[in-house]
Design a protein around this motif. Structure first.
Motif, PDB file in Angstrom:
ATOM      1  N   GLY A  66     -13.027   0.746  -4.140  1.00  0.00           N
ATOM      2  CA  GLY A  66     -12.786   0.325  -5.523  1.00  0.00           C
ATOM      3  C   GLY A  66     -11.475   0.844  -6.077  1.00  0.00           C
ATOM      4  O   GLY A  66     -10.733   0.112  -6.738  1.00  0.00           O
ATOM      5  N   VAL A  67     -11.175   2.093  -5.800  1.00  0.00           N
ATOM      6  CA  VAL A  67      -9.926   2.685  -6.294  1.00  0.00           C
ATOM      7  C   VAL A  67      -8.722   2.021  -5.627  1.00  0.00           C
ATOM      8  O   VAL A  67      -7.746   1.662  -6.301  1.00  0.00           O
ATOM      9  N   VAL A  68      -8.780   1.841  -4.316  1.00  0.00           N
ATOM     10  CA  VAL A  68      -7.665   1.208  -3.609  1.00  0.00           C
ATOM     11  C   VAL A  68      -7.456  -0.212  -4.115  1.00  0.00           C
ATOM     12  O   VAL A  68      -6.326  -0.641  -4.366  1.00  0.00           O
ATOM     13  N   LYS A  69      -8.536  -0.958  -4.300  1.00  0.00           N
ATOM     14  CA  LYS A  69      -8.438  -2.326  -4.805  1.00  0.00           C
ATOM     15  C   LYS A  69      -7.772  -2.350  -6.179  1.00  0.00           C
ATOM     16  O   LYS A  69      -6.893  -3.174  -6.435  1.00  0.00           O
ATOM     17  N   ALA A  70      -8.184  -1.452  -7.056  1.00  0.00           N
ATOM     18  CA  ALA A  70      -7.618  -1.416  -8.407  1.00  0.00           C
ATOM     19  C   ALA A  70      -6.132  -1.071  -8.383  1.00  0.00           C
ATOM     20  O   ALA A  70      -5.330  -1.683  -9.100  1.00  0.00           O
ATOM     21  N   VAL A  71      -5.755  -0.105  -7.562  1.00  0.00           N
ATOM     22  CA  VAL A  71      -4.350   0.304  -7.480  1.00  0.00           C
ATOM     23  C   VAL A  71      -3.491  -0.835  -6.949  1.00  0.00           C
ATOM     24  O   VAL A  71      -2.421  -1.129  -7.498  1.00  0.00           O
ATOM     25  N   ILE A  72      -3.941  -1.504  -5.906  1.00  0.00           N
ATOM     26  CA  ILE A  72      -3.156  -2.597  -5.320  1.00  0.00           C
ATOM     27  C   ILE A  72      -3.098  -3.790  -6.266  1.00  0.00           C
ATOM     28  O   ILE A  72      -2.040  -4.390  -6.468  1.00  0.00           O
ATOM     29  N   HIS A  73      -4.223  -4.141  -6.876  1.00  0.00           N
ATOM     30  CA  HIS A  73      -4.240  -5.271  -7.813  1.00  0.00           C
ATOM     31  C   HIS A  73      -3.313  -5.003  -8.999  1.00  0.00           C
ATOM     32  O   HIS A  73      -2.509  -5.854  -9.381  1.00  0.00           O
TER      33      HIS A  73
END
Length: 89
Positions: A66-73
């Motif tokens: 979830g954190v990686v997805k949010a940072v990349i998005h």
């Protein structure tokens, strides 16, 4: 213009999502090895592991994803806004 930017951003969003999945998976493996001192994290299909062993691994994996997805998005959307002046998402 906003609709065009959103449409053009879609393929990049898909690629960023795939990249994020790979990054999250690699990061989870490193964190799991450091925290649990084991190479392989248990998963739900592991017959020999108890639920109390599986749930922390799954929760950690989900949190990292979830954190990686949010940072990349967020980074991708910010980059598009910097280039076009329009927020794509």
């Amino acid at each position: 213009m906003s609709g065009v930017v959103k449409l053009l951003y879609k393929p990049f969003g898909i690629l960023f999502g795939l990249l994020g999945g790979m990054i999250a998976s690699a990061l989870f493996s490193k964190v799991w090895k450091a925290v649990a001192h084991e190479d392989d994290a248990p998963d739900a299909g592991d017959e020999e592991r108890r639920l109390k062993e599986i749930l922390p691994a799954v929760a950690l994996k989900g949190a990292i994803a979830g954190v990686v997805k949010a940072v990349i998005h967020r980074g991708g959307a910010t980059g598009v806004r910097g280039l076009t002046g329009t927020w794509p998402a």
